[in-house]
Write a protein that holds these residues in place. Structure first.
Motif, PDB file in Angstrom:
ATOM      1  N   THR A  75     108.952  30.501 -38.630  1.00  0.00           N
ATOM      2  CA  THR A  75     108.267  29.275 -39.044  1.00  0.00           C
ATOM      3  C   THR A  75     106.928  29.650 -39.661  1.00  0.00           C
ATOM      4  O   THR A  75     106.193  30.467 -39.106  1.00  0.00           O
ATOM      5  CB  THR A  75     108.034  28.333 -37.841  1.00  0.00           C
ATOM      6  N   ILE A  76     106.631  29.059 -40.809  1.00  0.00           N
ATOM      7  CA  ILE A  76     105.349  29.305 -41.472  1.00  0.00           C
ATOM      8  C   ILE A  76     104.524  28.030 -41.405  1.00  0.00           C
ATOM      9  O   ILE A  76     104.940  26.980 -41.900  1.00  0.00           O
ATOM     10  CB  ILE A  76     105.537  29.727 -42.938  1.00  0.00           C
ATOM     11  N   LYS A  77     103.358  28.123 -40.790  1.00  0.00           N
ATOM     12  CA  LYS A  77     102.445  26.991 -40.719  1.00  0.00           C
ATOM     13  C   LYS A  77     101.444  27.140 -41.866  1.00  0.00           C
ATOM     14  O   LYS A  77     100.526  27.952 -41.812  1.00  0.00           O
ATOM     15  CB  LYS A  77     101.719  26.968 -39.377  1.00  0.00           C
ATOM     16  N   THR A  78     101.632  26.335 -42.919  1.00  0.00           N
ATOM     17  CA  THR A  78     100.854  26.470 -44.145  1.00  0.00           C
ATOM     18  C   THR A  78      99.630  25.561 -44.151  1.00  0.00           C
ATOM     19  O   THR A  78      99.728  24.374 -43.804  1.00  0.00           O
ATOM     20  CB  THR A  78     101.724  26.151 -45.367  1.00  0.00           C
ATOM     21  N   THR A  79      98.514  26.124 -44.560  1.00  0.00           N
ATOM     22  CA  THR A  79      97.294  25.354 -44.787  1.00  0.00           C
ATOM     23  C   THR A  79      96.834  25.625 -46.213  1.00  0.00           C
ATOM     24  O   THR A  79      96.483  26.755 -46.550  1.00  0.00           O
ATOM     25  CB  THR A  79      96.185  25.761 -43.801  1.00  0.00           C
ATOM     26  N   SER A  80      96.868  24.587 -47.061  1.00  0.00           N
ATOM     27  CA  SER A  80      96.412  24.715 -48.442  1.00  0.00           C
ATOM     28  C   SER A  80      95.080  23.990 -48.587  1.00  0.00           C
ATOM     29  O   SER A  80      95.002  22.793 -48.299  1.00  0.00           O
ATOM     30  CB  SER A  80      97.446  24.121 -49.411  1.00  0.00           C
ATOM     31  N   LEU A  81      94.072  24.725 -49.010  1.00  0.00           N
ATOM     32  CA  LEU A  81      92.716  24.185 -49.068  1.00  0.00           C
ATOM     33  C   LEU A  81      92.097  24.383 -50.439  1.00  0.00           C
ATOM     34  O   LEU A  81      92.298  25.423 -51.078  1.00  0.00           O
ATOM     35  CB  LEU A  81      91.831  24.880 -48.030  1.00  0.00           C
ATOM     36  N   GLU A  82      91.340  23.386 -50.888  1.00  0.00           N
ATOM     37  CA  GLU A  82      90.518  23.546 -52.085  1.00  0.00           C
ATOM     38  C   GLU A  82      89.444  24.580 -51.763  1.00  0.00           C
ATOM     39  O   GLU A  82      89.108  24.811 -50.609  1.00  0.00           O
ATOM     40  CB  GLU A  82      89.905  22.186 -52.451  1.00  0.00           C
ATOM     41  N   ASN A  83      88.909  25.219 -52.805  1.00  0.00           N
ATOM     42  CA  ASN A  83      88.054  26.385 -52.594  1.00  0.00           C
ATOM     43  C   ASN A  83      86.878  26.168 -51.660  1.00  0.00           C
ATOM     44  O   ASN A  83      86.608  26.991 -50.786  1.00  0.00           O
ATOM     45  CB  ASN A  83      87.546  26.873 -53.951  1.00  0.00           C
ATOM     46  N   GLU A  84      86.160  25.051 -51.838  1.00  0.00           N
ATOM     47  CA  GLU A  84      85.001  24.816 -50.983  1.00  0.00           C
ATOM     48  C   GLU A  84      85.428  24.609 -49.538  1.00  0.00           C
ATOM     49  O   GLU A  84      84.768  25.087 -48.605  1.00  0.00           O
ATOM     50  CB  GLU A  84      84.214  23.601 -51.483  1.00  0.00           C
ATOM     51  N   ALA A  85      86.542  23.898 -49.347  1.00  0.00           N
ATOM     52  CA  ALA A  85      87.049  23.696 -47.989  1.00  0.00           C
ATOM     53  C   ALA A  85      87.532  25.012 -47.393  1.00  0.00           C
ATOM     54  O   ALA A  85      87.341  25.284 -46.200  1.00  0.00           O
ATOM     55  CB  ALA A  85      88.178  22.665 -48.003  1.00  0.00           C
ATOM     56  N   PHE A  86      88.148  25.843 -48.229  1.00  0.00           N
ATOM     57  CA  PHE A  86      88.592  27.163 -47.783  1.00  0.00           C
ATOM     58  C   PHE A  86      87.395  27.985 -47.316  1.00  0.00           C
ATOM     59  O   PHE A  86      87.425  28.631 -46.267  1.00  0.00           O
ATOM     60  CB  PHE A  86      89.316  27.869 -48.928  1.00  0.00           C
ATOM     61  N   LYS A  87      86.330  27.941 -48.106  1.00  0.00           N
ATOM     62  CA  LYS A  87      85.103  28.666 -47.767  1.00  0.00           C
ATOM     63  C   LYS A  87      84.589  28.242 -46.396  1.00  0.00           C
ATOM     64  O   LYS A  87      84.296  29.087 -45.543  1.00  0.00           O
ATOM     65  CB  LYS A  87      84.051  28.406 -48.835  1.00  0.00           C
ATOM     66  N   SER A  88      84.480  26.952 -46.198  1.00  0.00           N
ATOM     67  CA  SER A  88      83.917  26.443 -44.945  1.00  0.00           C
ATOM     68  C   SER A  88      84.773  26.821 -43.743  1.00  0.00           C
ATOM     69  O   SER A  88      84.271  27.271 -42.713  1.00  0.00           O
ATOM     70  CB  SER A  88      83.772  24.920 -45.018  1.00  0.00           C
TER      71      SER A  88
END
Length: 430
Positions: A75-88
């Motif tokens: 099972t892959i639990k995916t989190t896709s984030l916009e760059n600023e959210a990824f940074k935080s």
């Protein structure tokens, strides 16, 4: 379109991250960042990416589903984030010593800090299929002969030019040397054509000139040696600045370039796309940004590599660029690397067909349909050396000083010698 293209914007967002040295035991994770055990011998792992826009927004989930369909125990639990959210979010989990199992990286100084903190898995011995990938695509993720991430995209910076405007100025072929480039600038100005579009306000586009000139004059190895010694005051780096000043003294850029953005209305990409400048030095994303911000040059658009510098130690086959990859946290399940093999090696054709990525698999460049993107891919395939963007390769404070000091040189506020002194001071303080 954001103020910078995805590959550049992604790094610039990451450059503000602060990485703390944490105990290795803490780095092995917990909660949703560590390995998530499941009953019955099943394995689950977390995957963080920045695929919030097309083509990745649709393609990445498709590939993830195809993998788990073929491996029902995973099972892959995916989190896709916009760059600023990824940074935080990555800042928060890094500070606590808990990285996700698989996470987006652009390599260079930021990844090196994570590696030095004991947070990232050394993939060298388990990554047997790395020989199927191009050397340039792996370069940004290798430190001291060890590999710490799997690339899925790679690109390079070069000159994009307007063939119609070149012809108007009587230029029959792209320049092969720096001296020829300067002469072409003079011809374009004489023909009433703005030679080069530049986003002076954003600084990072200007650093491409100094970086390439340093590569061509001092040689690729000199950049790594200077970083290790924390000393950029060598004669080759001063000469690089002097050559850039030669260009600046010709006043080749569009009116108001010091206040111009990259993809903003009236900025660098729009000036190029609207046919108001003959050249821009930019990455492989340039044609799409030109279309979004200005216009489509179509068959008038061409590409050529940064020229050689007479008497320099560097080679034309050495390129400046960057890309995207995925790293694994220390202790991530082996199935995570199996997924990356499936994602990159077994689905290279799908990545290329999406028209959003350039090949990292050897020989795959022939599968790039767009002529301009294929020209870049073929240049990368022939590359004899690779240098990551300097504002990414070096620690964030050093990379920022490169951008700032080169911008000051272009604006006439610093001499070539002052540029090297400022970068050296930043390196010693990093």
């Amino acid at each position: 379109m954001a103020s910078t293209p995805p590959s550049r914007r992604s790094f610039l967002a990451l450059s503000g991250l602060t990485f703390l040295s944490v105990p290795l035991a803490a780095a092995c994770g917990g909660g949703d960042s560590g390995r998530m055990p499941a009953a019955g011998g099943k394995v689950a792992f977390a995957w963080w990416n920045i695929a919030t826009t097309e083509p990745g927004k649709s393609l990445f989930p498709q590939l993830s589903t195809a993998f788990t369909d073929a491996h029902p125990n995973i099972t892959i639990k995916t989190t896709s984030l916009e760059n600023e959210a990824f940074k935080s979010k990555l800042t928060a989990v890094t500070s606590s010593g808990r990285l996700p199992d698989v996470f987006q990286t652009w390599g260079g100084g930021v990844l090196r800090q994570q590696v030095d903190a004991g947070l990232v898995e050394d993939l060298t011995d388990a990554f047997g299929w790395s020989s199927d990938l191009t050397p340039v695509s792996l370069q940004a993720y290798r430190f001291d002969g060890r590999t710490y991430a799997v690339p899925y995209d790679v690109g390079m910076v070069g000159f994009w030019y307007n063939k119609r405007l070149f012809a108007k100025a009587g230029i029959s072929a792209p320049p092969g040397t720096w001296a020829e480039l300067l002469e072409d600038v003079r011809k374009l100005k004489a023909a009433g054509v703005t030679p080069i579009a530049l986003a002076g306000k954003e600084k990072w586009p200007g650093h491409f000139y100094w970086a390439y000139l340093a590569m061509r004059v001092a040689g690729l190895a000199a950049l790594g040696q200077a970083a290790a010694a924390k000393d950029f005051t060598g004669a080759g780096f001063v000469r690089a600045g002097s050559h850039l000043k030669e260009l600046v003294d010709l006043q080749p850029f569009q009116q108001g370039f010091l206040g111009a953005g990259y993809s903003t209305p009236g900025g660098q990409a729009a000036t190029m796309g609207n046919g108001k400048a003959a050249m821009e030095l930019m990455g492989q994303w340039a044609p799409s940004v030109q279309q979004d911000a200005g216009g489509d040059l179509g068959a008038d658009l061409g590409f050529f590599p940064f020229p050689a510098v007479d008497g320099g130690l560097g080679q034309v086959g050495e390129v400046l660029g960057g890309g995207g990859g995925f790293a694994l946290r220390k202790g991530a399940p082996k199935e995570a690397l199996d997924f990356l093999k499936f994602f990159v090696l077994e689905n290279q054709s799908k990545l290329l067909a999406s028209n959003g990525y350039l090949p990292v698999v050897k020989g795959a460049e022939s599968g790039v349909a767009d002529a301009n993107r294929r020209a870049v891919a073929e240049s990368l395939a022939r590359a004899t050396g690779f240098q990551l963007f300097l504002d990414q390769a070096y620690p964030p404070a050093v990379g920022q000083e490169v951008n700032d000091s080169v911008a000051d040189l272009i604006a006439g506020k610093k001499t070539p010698e002052q540029v090297t002194t400022s970068i050296t001071e930043a390196a010693k303080g990093a």
